[in-house]
Design an enzyme around this catalytic site. Structure first.
Site, PDB file in Angstrom:
ATOM      1  N   ARG A  93     -16.138  75.092 -24.281  1.00  0.00           N
ATOM      2  CA  ARG A  93     -16.368  73.823 -24.400  1.00  0.00           C
ATOM      3  C   ARG A  93     -17.885  74.716 -25.827  1.00  0.00           C
ATOM      4  O   ARG A  93     -18.035  74.024 -26.657  1.00  0.00           O
ATOM      5  CB  ARG A  93     -17.854  72.786 -23.896  1.00  0.00           C
ATOM      6  CG  ARG A  93     -16.627  72.234 -22.977  1.00  0.00           C
ATOM      7  CD  ARG A  93     -17.350  71.298 -22.812  1.00  0.00           C
ATOM      8  NE  ARG A  93     -16.843  70.087 -21.570  1.00  0.00           N
ATOM      9  CZ  ARG A  93     -15.676  69.863 -21.646  1.00  0.00           C
ATOM     10  NH1 ARG A  93     -14.856  69.144 -22.842  1.00  0.00           N
ATOM     11  NH2 ARG A  93     -15.375  68.726 -20.171  1.00  0.00           N
ATOM     12  N   ASP A 122      -4.364  63.821 -28.354  1.00  0.00           N
ATOM     13  CA  ASP A 122      -2.531  64.432 -27.614  1.00  0.00           C
ATOM     14  C   ASP A 122      -1.379  63.429 -27.818  1.00  0.00           C
ATOM     15  O   ASP A 122      -0.961  62.908 -28.888  1.00  0.00           O
ATOM     16  CB  ASP A 122      -2.836  64.607 -26.551  1.00  0.00           C
ATOM     17  CG  ASP A 122      -2.061  65.862 -25.947  1.00  0.00           C
ATOM     18  OD1 ASP A 122      -1.294  66.419 -26.367  1.00  0.00           O
ATOM     19  OD2 ASP A 122      -2.369  65.875 -24.490  1.00  0.00           O
ATOM     20  N   GLU A 151     -13.184  61.328 -31.441  1.00  0.00           N
ATOM     21  CA  GLU A 151     -12.687  61.780 -30.902  1.00  0.00           C
ATOM     22  C   GLU A 151     -12.527  63.249 -31.727  1.00  0.00           C
ATOM     23  O   GLU A 151     -12.302  63.281 -32.363  1.00  0.00           O
ATOM     24  CB  GLU A 151     -11.036  60.762 -31.233  1.00  0.00           C
ATOM     25  CG  GLU A 151      -9.819  61.358 -29.867  1.00  0.00           C
ATOM     26  CD  GLU A 151     -10.916  61.365 -28.475  1.00  0.00           C
ATOM     27  OE1 GLU A 151     -11.906  62.049 -27.742  1.00  0.00           O
ATOM     28  OE2 GLU A 151     -10.159  60.047 -26.934  1.00  0.00           O
ATOM     29  N   ASP A 164     -12.488  71.960 -23.832  1.00  0.00           N
ATOM     30  CA  ASP A 164     -12.760  72.977 -22.284  1.00  0.00           C
ATOM     31  C   ASP A 164     -11.557  73.639 -21.802  1.00  0.00           C
ATOM     32  O   ASP A 164     -10.594  72.302 -22.386  1.00  0.00           O
ATOM     33  CB  ASP A 164     -13.412  71.985 -21.131  1.00  0.00           C
ATOM     34  CG  ASP A 164     -13.259  71.145 -20.327  1.00  0.00           C
ATOM     35  OD1 ASP A 164     -12.007  69.766 -20.984  1.00  0.00           O
ATOM     36  OD2 ASP A 164     -12.799  71.179 -18.988  1.00  0.00           O
ATOM     37  N   PHE A 173      -1.998  73.839 -26.284  1.00  0.00           N
ATOM     38  CA  PHE A 173      -3.704  73.956 -25.726  1.00  0.00           C
ATOM     39  C   PHE A 173      -4.670  74.604 -26.224  1.00  0.00           C
ATOM     40  O   PHE A 173      -4.066  75.664 -26.731  1.00  0.00           O
ATOM     41  CB  PHE A 173      -3.214  73.804 -24.005  1.00  0.00           C
ATOM     42  CG  PHE A 173      -4.712  73.465 -23.363  1.00  0.00           C
ATOM     43  CD1 PHE A 173      -4.176  72.565 -22.757  1.00  0.00           C
ATOM     44  CD2 PHE A 173      -5.596  75.053 -23.604  1.00  0.00           C
ATOM     45  CE1 PHE A 173      -6.456  71.698 -22.437  1.00  0.00           C
ATOM     46  CE2 PHE A 173      -7.170  73.715 -22.790  1.00  0.00           C
ATOM     47  CZ  PHE A 173      -7.210  72.667 -22.106  1.00  0.00           C
ATOM     48  N   VAL A 174      -5.596  74.371 -26.584  1.00  0.00           N
ATOM     49  CA  VAL A 174      -6.312  74.464 -27.080  1.00  0.00           C
ATOM     50  C   VAL A 174      -7.716  74.396 -26.610  1.00  0.00           C
ATOM     51  O   VAL A 174      -8.301  73.412 -26.283  1.00  0.00           O
ATOM     52  CB  VAL A 174      -6.647  73.927 -28.815  1.00  0.00           C
ATOM     53  CG1 VAL A 174      -6.034  74.420 -29.384  1.00  0.00           C
ATOM     54  CG2 VAL A 174      -6.579  72.437 -28.440  1.00  0.00           C
TER      55      VAL A 174
HETATM   56  P1  5GP Z   1      -4.081  61.298 -24.688  1.00  0.00           P
HETATM   57  O1  5GP Z   1      -4.291  60.296 -24.632  1.00  0.00           O
HETATM   58  O2  5GP Z   1      -4.136  61.927 -26.275  1.00  0.00           O
HETATM   59  O3  5GP Z   1      -2.965  62.249 -24.328  1.00  0.00           O
HETATM   60  O4  5GP Z   1      -5.475  62.561 -24.909  1.00  0.00           O
HETATM   61  C1  5GP Z   1      -6.336  62.675 -25.107  1.00  0.00           C
HETATM   62  C2  5GP Z   1      -7.492  63.697 -24.282  1.00  0.00           C
HETATM   63  O5  5GP Z   1      -6.629  64.779 -23.189  1.00  0.00           O
HETATM   64  C3  5GP Z   1      -8.508  64.334 -25.240  1.00  0.00           C
HETATM   65  O6  5GP Z   1      -9.807  63.403 -25.719  1.00  0.00           O
HETATM   66  C4  5GP Z   1      -8.602  65.308 -24.668  1.00  0.00           C
HETATM   67  O7  5GP Z   1      -9.436  65.629 -23.592  1.00  0.00           O
HETATM   68  C5  5GP Z   1      -7.302  65.736 -23.558  1.00  0.00           C
HETATM   69  N1  5GP Z   1      -6.943  66.786 -24.253  1.00  0.00           N
HETATM   70  C6  5GP Z   1      -5.674  66.404 -24.960  1.00  0.00           C
HETATM   71  N2  5GP Z   1      -4.922  68.265 -25.096  1.00  0.00           N
HETATM   72  C7  5GP Z   1      -5.861  68.874 -24.928  1.00  0.00           C
HETATM   73  C8  5GP Z   1      -6.410  70.014 -25.691  1.00  0.00           C
HETATM   74  O8  5GP Z   1      -4.916  71.258 -26.134  1.00  0.00           O
HETATM   75  N3  5GP Z   1      -7.114  70.742 -25.329  1.00  0.00           N
HETATM   76  C9  5GP Z   1      -8.485  69.958 -24.633  1.00  0.00           C
HETATM   77  N4  5GP Z   1      -9.696  70.547 -24.103  1.00  0.00           N
HETATM   78  N5  5GP Z   1      -7.933  69.532 -24.104  1.00  0.00           N
HETATM   79  C10 5GP Z   1      -6.614  68.099 -24.476  1.00  0.00           C
END
Ligand code: 5GP
Length: 194
Positions: free
Chosen positions: A184, A122, A118, A178, A171-172
C-alpha cells in the site's frame, strides 16, 4: 520520451525501476507517480468546476482508496466535505447471498451531492450492491470517482463519472492497493507479472 499530456493510454514506464517481489509474486512498474498525480489534477479540475457552490460530500471507501482520496482532496479548492467508510460483506439469507454494509457513515446524506471515491472498480460487484443503499437515503446526486477501472472484468456494469485509468484485467498493487496486506505504501502502481 512521450508527452504525458497527449498520451491517452496508461503510462507504462519502463525505466530503471526494478521488478519487485511481494510475498510470492513479482510485480512490474505500471503507472508512475507523476502520471497518477497528473491524472488527479485533471479529475480535481473537473470536480472543482462541476461542484462549485454545491458543498459536495466525498465518501472515500477504505482501505484501498486512502492515498487517492488524500491526494485528490488536497486538490479540491471549492467548499467540500469528506468522510471515510469501510464496506463489510457478510452472509445474509440464502436468497440475498452476501450483503454489504457501510461502517462509519455517520453523516446524513439526504439532499447532499455525494461523490464516492473508489480505488479500483473490478467486477463492479461492490458498488452495484452499495449504490442502491445510498440512493435509498435520497442524496441530491450520486457520482463515482475511481482511480482505476478494469473494463474487461466487468460483471456488474457501473457508470464511473470521473475515471483515472482504464487498465487491463491484471492484478495491481501500490498507491494504497495491497496484495495480502503489503504494497500500500508504494508511490507508483505495479502490475502482476504473469
Ligand atoms: P469489485 O467489487 O469491483 O469486483 O472489486 C472492488 C474491490 O476489489 C476494490 O475496491 C479492491 O479492494 C479489490 N480489487 C479489485 N481488483 C484489484 C487489484 O487489481 N488489486 C488490488 N489490490 N485490489 C483489487
Amino acid at each position: 520520451m512521450q508527452n504525458l499530456k497527449t498520451r491517452k493510454e496508461p503510462v507504462i514506464f519502463n525505466t530503471n525501476m526494478p521488478i519487485i517481489r511481494v510475498h510470492d509474486k513479482n510485480f512490474e512498474p505500471y503507472l508512475s507517480a507523476a502520471s497518477i498525480q497528473e491524472k488527479i489534477d485533471g479529475i480535481a479540475e473537473k470536480l472543482n468546476a462541476d461542484y462549485a457552490g454545491k458543498n459536495p460530500l466525498f465518501i472515500a471507501i477504505l482501505n484501498g482508496s486512502f492515498m487517492f482520496a488524500s491526494d485528490l482532496f488536497k486538490k479540491i479548492s471549492i467548499e467540500a466535505e469528506i468522510c471515510f467508510i469501510k464496506l463489510a460483506s457478510y452472509k445474509g439469507t440464502k436468497s440475498s447471498g452476501h450483503v454489504i454494509t457501510a461502517i462509519g457513515l455517520d453523516t446524513d446524506i439526504i439532499g447532499r451531492h455525494v461523490i464516492i471515491i473508489e480505488d479500483i472498480v473490478d467486477t463492479g460487484k461492490t458498488l452495484s450492491e452499495f449504490l442502491p443503499q445510498l440512493l435509498h437515503q435520497q442524496p441530491a446526486s450520486l457520482k463515482i470517482v475511481a482511480l482505476l477501472h478494469k473494463p474487461a472484468a466487468t460483471v456488474f456494469p457501473i457508470t464511473i463519472d470521473y475515471l483515472g485509468f482504464s487498465i487491463p484485467d491484471k492484478f495491481v498493487l501500490g498507491y494504497g492497493l495491497d496484495y495480502n496486506g503489503l504494497g500500500r505504501n508504494i508511490e507508483e502502481i505495479y502490475q502482476l507479472v504473469d
